[in-house]
Design a protein around this motif. Structure first.
Motif, PDB file in Angstrom:
ATOM      1  N   CYS A 141       5.084 -22.345 -27.240  1.00 25.38           N
ATOM      2  CA  CYS A 141       4.067 -21.638 -28.033  1.00 25.38           C
ATOM      3  C   CYS A 141       2.690 -22.237 -27.774  1.00 25.38           C
ATOM      4  O   CYS A 141       2.560 -23.382 -27.355  1.00 25.38           O
ATOM      5  CB  CYS A 141       4.392 -21.733 -29.520  1.00 25.38           C
ATOM      6  N   THR A 142       1.667 -21.444 -28.029  1.00 29.68           N
ATOM      7  CA  THR A 142       0.288 -21.892 -27.878  1.00 29.68           C
ATOM      8  C   THR A 142      -0.385 -21.866 -29.249  1.00 29.68           C
ATOM      9  O   THR A 142      -0.326 -20.853 -29.952  1.00 29.68           O
ATOM     10  CB  THR A 142      -0.479 -20.982 -26.899  1.00 29.68           C
ATOM     11  N   PHE A 143      -1.024 -22.970 -29.609  1.00 28.76           N
ATOM     12  CA  PHE A 143      -1.747 -23.090 -30.871  1.00 28.76           C
ATOM     13  C   PHE A 143      -3.227 -23.270 -30.562  1.00 28.76           C
ATOM     14  O   PHE A 143      -3.604 -24.226 -29.893  1.00 28.76           O
ATOM     15  CB  PHE A 143      -1.233 -24.287 -31.678  1.00 28.76           C
ATOM     16  N   ARG A 144      -4.045 -22.359 -31.033  1.00 24.40           N
ATOM     17  CA  ARG A 144      -5.483 -22.425 -30.781  1.00 24.40           C
ATOM     18  C   ARG A 144      -6.223 -22.422 -32.124  1.00 24.40           C
ATOM     19  O   ARG A 144      -6.167 -21.459 -32.878  1.00 24.40           O
ATOM     20  CB  ARG A 144      -5.920 -21.229 -29.937  1.00 24.40           C
ATOM     21  N   ASP A 145      -6.893 -23.536 -32.438  1.00 19.31           N
ATOM     22  CA  ASP A 145      -7.677 -23.690 -33.667  1.00 19.31           C
ATOM     23  C   ASP A 145      -6.848 -23.404 -34.920  1.00 19.31           C
ATOM     24  O   ASP A 145      -7.285 -22.714 -35.834  1.00 19.31           O
ATOM     25  CB  ASP A 145      -8.918 -22.783 -33.640  1.00 19.31           C
ATOM     26  N   CYS A 146      -5.646 -23.933 -34.978  1.00 19.41           N
ATOM     27  CA  CYS A 146      -4.746 -23.713 -36.122  1.00 19.41           C
ATOM     28  C   CYS A 146      -4.799 -24.881 -37.096  1.00 19.41           C
ATOM     29  O   CYS A 146      -5.233 -25.976 -36.750  1.00 19.41           O
ATOM     30  CB  CYS A 146      -3.314 -23.512 -35.639  1.00 19.41           C
ATOM     31  N   SER A 147      -4.335 -24.635 -38.303  1.00 16.71           N
ATOM     32  CA  SER A 147      -4.211 -25.676 -39.323  1.00 16.71           C
ATOM     33  C   SER A 147      -2.764 -25.725 -39.782  1.00 16.71           C
ATOM     34  O   SER A 147      -2.098 -24.692 -39.851  1.00 16.71           O
ATOM     35  CB  SER A 147      -5.110 -25.364 -40.519  1.00 16.71           C
ATOM     36  N   MET A 148      -2.303 -26.926 -40.107  1.00 21.43           N
ATOM     37  CA  MET A 148      -0.922 -27.110 -40.564  1.00 21.43           C
ATOM     38  C   MET A 148      -0.939 -27.945 -41.834  1.00 21.43           C
ATOM     39  O   MET A 148      -1.615 -28.971 -41.890  1.00 21.43           O
ATOM     40  CB  MET A 148      -0.106 -27.809 -39.484  1.00 21.43           C
ATOM     41  N   PHE A 149      -0.202 -27.484 -42.859  1.00 14.58           N
ATOM     42  CA  PHE A 149      -0.185 -28.165 -44.146  1.00 14.58           C
ATOM     43  C   PHE A 149       1.247 -28.397 -44.618  1.00 14.58           C
ATOM     44  O   PHE A 149       2.097 -27.526 -44.481  1.00 14.58           O
ATOM     45  CB  PHE A 149      -0.908 -27.327 -45.211  1.00 14.58           C
ATOM     46  N   HIS A 150       1.482 -29.560 -45.206  1.00 11.69           N
ATOM     47  CA  HIS A 150       2.751 -29.892 -45.874  1.00 11.69           C
ATOM     48  C   HIS A 150       3.964 -29.716 -44.959  1.00 11.69           C
ATOM     49  O   HIS A 150       4.942 -29.082 -45.328  1.00 11.69           O
ATOM     50  CB  HIS A 150       2.920 -29.058 -47.148  1.00 11.69           C
ATOM     51  N   LEU A 151       3.902 -30.277 -43.771  1.00 16.45           N
ATOM     52  CA  LEU A 151       4.995 -30.163 -42.802  1.00 16.45           C
ATOM     53  C   LEU A 151       5.403 -31.532 -42.274  1.00 16.45           C
ATOM     54  O   LEU A 151       4.608 -32.475 -42.292  1.00 16.45           O
ATOM     55  CB  LEU A 151       4.567 -29.289 -41.623  1.00 16.45           C
ATOM     56  N   ILE A 152       6.627 -31.613 -41.801  1.00 16.72           N
ATOM     57  CA  ILE A 152       7.077 -32.770 -41.027  1.00 16.72           C
ATOM     58  C   ILE A 152       7.081 -32.315 -39.575  1.00 16.72           C
ATOM     59  O   ILE A 152       7.776 -31.363 -39.223  1.00 16.72           O
ATOM     60  CB  ILE A 152       8.480 -33.231 -41.453  1.00 16.72           C
TER      61      ILE A 152
END
Length: 186
Positions: A141-152
């Protein structure tokens, strides 16, 4: 300024320089109280907007799309139900929200990806993504300017990931190869 006002007032003039100093201290305390109140309101407003953003439910998505843009996504709604695999998706300016665990396998990170309240775990080099039982696996997968919250976040290539995320990840596992004891497989 309040000291000058005390000097100009006939009532306080009789007390002389003592009244000027007391008036100056009182004026400074009043200004400090005004600034503190203003700062507290800004803090409360910022906290409320953050909590509002975090507790907003995920966007409705079609998991068969290959590109997602400006969506709030719970990874479990994106993954295939049996294999828990998400493959060859592009996420642009999206938010991935937990709770949950994610494995990144062969993913690309572009732009400024951000994390908030996430734990980072490095897994050993010989382990493949298919050997995990519970996490959702993002593969290719490609992530561009993403945010991630409350994950391991379970990551195998620590150095690449350190450069792809802001702020710098806080790892809860030591770096492999730095004397870490290998756990034998059953």
């Amino acid at each position: 300024m309040s000291g000058w006002a005390a000097w100009a007032t006939d009532t306080l003039k009789t007390y002389g320089p003592f009244s000027y100093v007391i008036s100056g201290i009182f004026g400074a305390a009043l200004v400090a109280l005004i600034f503190a109140t203003f700062g507290w309101f800004r803090y409360a407003n910022s906290r409320a907007s953050y909590l509002n953003r975090i507790t907003t439910p995920p966007s409705a998505i079609d998991p068969f799309q290959s590109v997602f843009s400006q969506k709030r996504i719970d990874p479990k709604f994106l993954a295939e139900p049996i294999t828990r695999l998400v493959s060859n998706k592009t996420l642009v300016n999206c938010e991935l929200i937990g709770p949950g665990a994610i494995v990144f396998s062969g993913c690309h990170f572009q732009g400024k990806n951000k994390v908030g309240n996430c734990d980072f775990v490095q897994f050993e080099q010989g382990l493949t993504a298919n050997e995990f039982q519970n996490p959702i696996i993002f593969q290719g997968c490609t992530f561009r300017d993403c945010s991630m919250f409350h994950l391991i976040l379970l990551i195998h290539d620590r150095d690449t990931f350190d450069d792809a995320i802001t702020p710098k990840p806080k790892w809860i596992t030591p770096r492999y190869g730095d004397g870490l004891r290998q756990i034998p497989k059953p």
